[in-house]
Design a protein around this motif. Structure first.
Motif: not given
Length: 173
Positions: A124-128
């Protein structure tokens, strides 16, 4: 007409229809990059990012999927590289730069027709959700780093398009 004859005819029509649909799906339009030292093909609806400050047609370029942050980047050097060390460096740099959480790693050793060192990073990166595949090839005084970045959209379709790009890539002699 017997039931068995009708069943055979229906099966035959279904097979012909399936073949026709499959040919249409794979008859996708393509664009070609053909340089002195390599060539590759990519889907016509993808865009070669020539406006990037790092763009160099013979060594550093990215191709972007339409309307999404999905892309594949190429870094070509005309020197031999230690593929394992370069991959390790890139994995550490990528996970730190993108602040990827809940990281899962999968090793692989082929990208298209090339054998080398690769790692898939999922997390997950920045919520996605993010899937980044890093691949390093080095032989004959040439090195290639490929970064496939998949963040949104139909991941299976994007992976299929990444695979077609990889299969088409060729170093020239």
């Amino acid at each position: 007409i017997s039931f068995k004859t009708t069943q055979v005819k229906t099966s035959f029509v279904f097979i012909l229809l399936l073949i026709s649909v499959k040919q249409q799906v794979f008859a996708q339009e393509i664009k070609i990059i053909d340089r002195d030292s390599f060539s590759l093909q990519y889907p016509a609806d993808w865009k070669l990012d020539t406006k990037s400050k790092d763009y160099e047609p013979d060594s550093t370029f990215s191709i972007r999927a339409p309307g999404k942050p999905n892309n594949v980047s190429f870094f070509i050097k005309y020197q031999k590289t230690d593929a394992k060390k370069y991959l390790e460096y890139m994995v550490n740099n990528t996970t730190a730069t993108f602040r990827i959480k809940k990281v899962e790693f999968t090793d692989f050793n082929r990208w298209g027709n090339l054998a080398g060192e690769g790692k898939i990073i999922k997390g997950k990166a920045m919520g996605s959700d993010v899937i980044i595949a890093l691949f390093v090839y080095s032989a004959n005084n040439r090195s290639l780093l490929v970064i496939e970045n998949c963040r949104e959209g139909k991941i299976d379709k994007v992976r299929e398009e990444f695979n077609s790009i990889g299969t088409s890539f060729r170093f020239k002699r």
